[in-house]
Motif scaffolding. Structure first.
Motif, short mmCIF file in Angstrom:
data_model
loop_
_atom_site.label_atom_id
_atom_site.label_comp_id
_atom_site.label_asym_id
_atom_site.label_seq_id
_atom_site.Cartn_x
_atom_site.Cartn_y
_atom_site.Cartn_z
N GLY A 1 -9.64 30.13 9.99
CA GLY A 1 -10.28 28.86 9.62
C GLY A 1 -11.67 29.05 9.03
O GLY A 1 -12.05 28.37 8.08
N GLN B 1 5.17 21.59 17.13
CA GLN B 1 5.87 20.31 16.99
C GLN B 1 7.38 20.59 16.96
O GLN B 1 7.80 21.57 16.36
CB GLN B 1 5.48 19.63 15.67
N PRO C 1 -1.56 25.19 12.34
CA PRO C 1 -2.84 25.28 13.06
C PRO C 1 -3.26 26.73 13.31
O PRO C 1 -4.45 27.03 13.37
CB PRO C 1 -2.57 24.55 14.37
N GLY D 1 -3.68 21.34 9.27
CA GLY D 1 -3.88 20.97 10.67
C GLY D 1 -2.59 20.57 11.35
O GLY D 1 -2.35 20.88 12.52
N MET D 2 -1.72 19.86 10.58
CA MET D 2 -0.50 19.33 11.19
C MET D 2 0.53 20.41 11.48
O MET D 2 1.22 20.37 12.50
CB MET D 2 0.13 18.26 10.28
N HIS D 3 0.69 21.35 10.55
CA HIS D 3 1.81 22.28 10.66
C HIS D 3 1.44 23.75 10.78
O HIS D 3 2.25 24.56 11.20
CB HIS D 3 2.76 22.10 9.48
N GLU E 1 -3.83 18.18 2.11
CA GLU E 1 -4.93 18.79 2.87
C GLU E 1 -4.66 18.74 4.37
O GLU E 1 -5.01 19.66 5.11
CB GLU E 1 -6.23 18.07 2.54
N LEU E 2 -4.02 17.65 4.81
CA LEU E 2 -3.80 17.51 6.25
C LEU E 2 -2.63 18.35 6.76
O LEU E 2 -2.40 18.45 7.96
CB LEU E 2 -3.59 16.05 6.59
N GLY F 1 -11.15 28.05 5.60
CA GLY F 1 -11.63 26.67 5.64
C GLY F 1 -12.91 26.47 4.85
O GLY F 1 -13.17 25.38 4.34
N LEU G 1 -5.69 28.01 10.84
CA LEU G 1 -7.08 27.55 11.04
C LEU G 1 -7.70 28.27 12.24
O LEU G 1 -8.88 28.60 12.23
CB LEU G 1 -7.11 26.05 11.25
N ASP G 2 -6.91 28.50 13.28
CA ASP G 2 -7.46 29.15 14.47
C ASP G 2 -7.89 30.58 14.18
O ASP G 2 -8.92 31.03 14.66
CB ASP G 2 -6.42 29.13 15.61
#
Lengths: 431, 242
Positions: A88, A355, A81, A77-79, A73-74, A92, A84-85
């Motif tokens: 989302g 990242q 984003p 957000g981690m990879h 699930e995370l 979401g 979601l932007d």
């Protein structure tokens, strides 16, 4: 490899690991629920042992499935984003419903089932597991609504580059969610069926009556044999229903999928996976009907010893097959969507976080390494638990007995109502 | 439901997780202090019903972040990347330890998993504290909150176990409960403007809120039933599974 490739690889490996657990959870759930209900209604020992044996496998598998799901699930957000932007609000929403309602209820209800074992009325206890199955299926469906939106985006509009929901019903009734959910559910029931049949076949081969050199009788020799025969029958029924559902809904998916597009980017992997999956599904339908016919008058258990043992050995060896095919199915679905993350709206390469590749590689090694290790250990423990059979089950055992087997001292045993000198003198644990 | 109501819901979920799962983390981190294998199982049995009923609160909080505050979530994930990796990794390892430790009788197997439980429980509490610190935006806050949270859940876990075993703990349960909640509450208050800024549109929040409100009675009933299982002294009708 670039950060994009590493992020995608990490997601794929974690999703595949998580799905292995999901297959068994959703496939075994209804069978445990039926067994628990029959135990509540009849009070017979064979159903109690069956509920505890299959329930314990369900539980150990479920618990690590949660851990794998949390890691997954995370990942967004981690990879990813950018997903979601931009999406989302649409993507979401079903995930939020999943975590806040469906999964929340499923997990809490399962906890009540395990830890309320000696406290709740039997009928309520059986009902709880049906609710676990129901909320588990609802949970899977909400995830498929989110995934279906990526594959076939409907019921939304883009305003200033951000997606908003315009038609909730269209989002939920999306064939990429609804039809694909039935396909996945079918695949899960097939996996549950293979595990029930494979484990039961191994147990029956070891059993003196069925596994011996002589032909077995029509009636099971004892409770143990009765348990494995019933589990075998339940497995064949589950697997056959699952195979019909998986193939029916699978082929129905071609009404909205463009398979030429799906095979375009990764022709080798997607094409091969698709062919293997379809061939396997057809074979399971065929084999399922044969086994179902052999159940008439218990013929399956009364075959010539050599034929029977050969067949049972084959069924036990085939146990992992639906899990491999399940992963191939996801490869077809997810690779077939590339280069898009939301088809026609967003490209995968445009949503990845900034990242550095080294950071993504580190998290890949840590998280994938950890989850694969846990999955392998879990599989090994499940095998050991299955090999131990219905003896010494911890789930549903009186606490005093568990601690007594553990060599606990008198003080601990007294707390749990077991007399220190031995269980025989222990006060009766209610139910 | 407005963004503010969603913010309150997020706070309640995070605080609930700290309270319920904090007891499991504290008990897990202190497992090494139990002299015998049976004593360890009794302690784990004392907090056992809180595991499944507790960790769902953080999963739900993550769901609220994704569904209602996706922009806040992606900002938090970018700033706290290594902390998040540590959080989910230790969470998974802790759960694996709890579920698998008692599945085999071998002493080597159990002591190895007990070590995993001790380390992973400690790292989990530390990572959660550090994530709160990331919200404050300073390395010192992250380090300080990590240490604070580890110490607070230790006291809290001990208080819950003592309550169930009928012994006396160093600090009373009401005090440890308030103590594990406070870092969450203070952090949310500080981060409130940024959180509201990261919300999705009002219409989306309303639709999502309708579904959650409809399910709320069922959510409350099952949670209260789970707490009822741990509200009484540990005894013969409890389950020893971990």
């Amino acid at each position: 490899m670039s950060a994009v490739d590493l992020a995608r690889l990490q997601f794929a490996l974690l999703a595949a690991t998580h799905f292995l657990f999901v297959l068994l959870t959703l496939g075994l759930g209804p069978v445990v629920a039926v067994l628990g209900t029959r135990w509540a209604v009849t009070g017979r020992e064979v159903f109690e042992r069956a509920t505890r044996f299959w329930g314990q496998l369900y539980l150990v598998n479920y618990a690590l499935g949660i851990a794998a799901g949390i890691v997954l699930e995370l990942q967004f957000g981690m990879h990813f984003p950018g997903l979601l932007d931009v999406a989302g609000e649409v993507f979401g929403a079903p995930l939020a419903v999943e975590t806040m309602v469906a999964f929340f209820l499923e997990s809490t209800l399962l906890g009540l089932w395990v830890f309320g074992w000696h406290q709740l009325p039997r009928w309520l206890h059986a009902t709880l597991f049906w609710l676990v199955v129901l909320t588990g299926y609802a949970s899977a469906f909400t995830v498929m609504v989110a995934n279906g939106f990526l594959k076939n985006p409907v019921g939304y509009e883009l305003v200033d580059g951000v997606a908003h929901i315009t038609d909730t019903a269209a989002l939920i009734l999306n064939p990429a969610a609804l039809v694909s959910s039935l396909h996945v559910l079918g695949a899960c029931l097939v996996a549950g069926g293979f595990v029930l049949v494979g484990v039961s076949a191994s147990r029956l081969r070891l059993h003196p009556a069925t596994g011996g050199r002589q032909r077995a009788g029509r009636q099971p020799a004892d409770v143990d044999e009765d348990l494995w025969r019933r589990s075998m029958r339940a497995g064949i029924a589950t697997g056959l229903v699952g195979a019909l559902l998986a193939t029916g809904a699978g082929y129905a998916q071609f009404t909205y999928l463009d398979m030429d597009d799906a095979v375009a980017v990764y022709p080798g992997v997607v094409g091969t996976s698709l062919a293997v999956m379809m061939g396997f599904a057809n074979l399971v339908v065929l084999g399922g009907w044969v086994l179902a016919l052999l159940l008439i008058r218990g013929a399956l258990f009364r075959l010539r010893p050599r034929v029977r043992n050969g067949l049972f050995r084959t069924l036990a060896v085939l146990l992992p097959a639906p899990f491999v095919v399940g992963i191939l199915g996801w490869l077809v679905r997810e690779l077939g969507r590339q280069p898009w993350v939301v088809v026609g709206v967003l490209r995968t390469e445009d949503v990845v976080s900034d990242q550095p590749a080294s950071a993504v590689l580190t998290s890949l090694v840590v998280l994938v390494g950890l989850m694969v290790t846990l999955a392998v250990l879990d599989w090994w423990v499940l095998r050991r638990l299955a090999a131990r059979g219905a003896e010494g089950l911890v789930l549903g055992a009186p606490p005093g007995q568990v601690l007594h087997d553990d060599g606990a001292g008198p003080e601990d045993l007294l707390r749990f109502g077991a007399a220190p000198e031995g269980l025989r003198a222990a006060p009766e644990v209610v139910r | 439901m407005t963004a503010a109501v969603w913010g309150v819901l997020l706070t309640v979920l995070l605080a609930g997780w700290a309270l319920l799962d904090g007891a499991v983390q504290g008990t897990g981190a202190a497992l090494g202090s139990a002299p015998t294998g049976a004593e360890r199982r009794v302690r784990l049995a004392a907090v056992g019903p809180l595991l499944l009923a507790g960790e769902v609160w953080l999963v739900a909080a993550a769901g609220v972040l994704v569904g209602a505050f996706p922009h806040a979530e992606s900002a938090l994930a970018a700033a706290g990347y290594p902390v998040l990796v540590a959080l989910v990794a230790s969470w998974a390892a802790r759960d694996a330890g709890l579920w698998l430790r008692s599945r085999r009788a071998s002493a080597v197997w159990r002591s190895a998993w007990d070590r995993v439980i001790v380390v992973a429980s400690t790292v989990l509490s530390a990572a959660f504290g550090a994530l709160l610190g990331v919200v404050w935006g300073s390395v010192w806050a992250a380090a300080g909150l990590a240490v604070t949270f580890v110490l607070l859940v230790r006291l809290h876990g001990a208080a819950v176990v003592a309550r169930r075993l009928g012994t006396t703990a160093r600090a009373p349960l009401w005090l440890t409960s308030v103590a594990v909640l406070s870092p969450v509450l203070v952090t949310v208050v500080a981060a409130w403007p940024a959180l509201m800024h990261g919300a999705v549109s009002v219409s989306a929040l309303a639709a999502l809120g309708g579904i959650v409100l409809a399910a709320l009675p069922a959510l409350v009933v099952v949670q209260v039933a789970a707490w009822w299982l741990v509200a009484r002294p540990l005894g013969r009708r409890d389950v020893v599974f971990f």
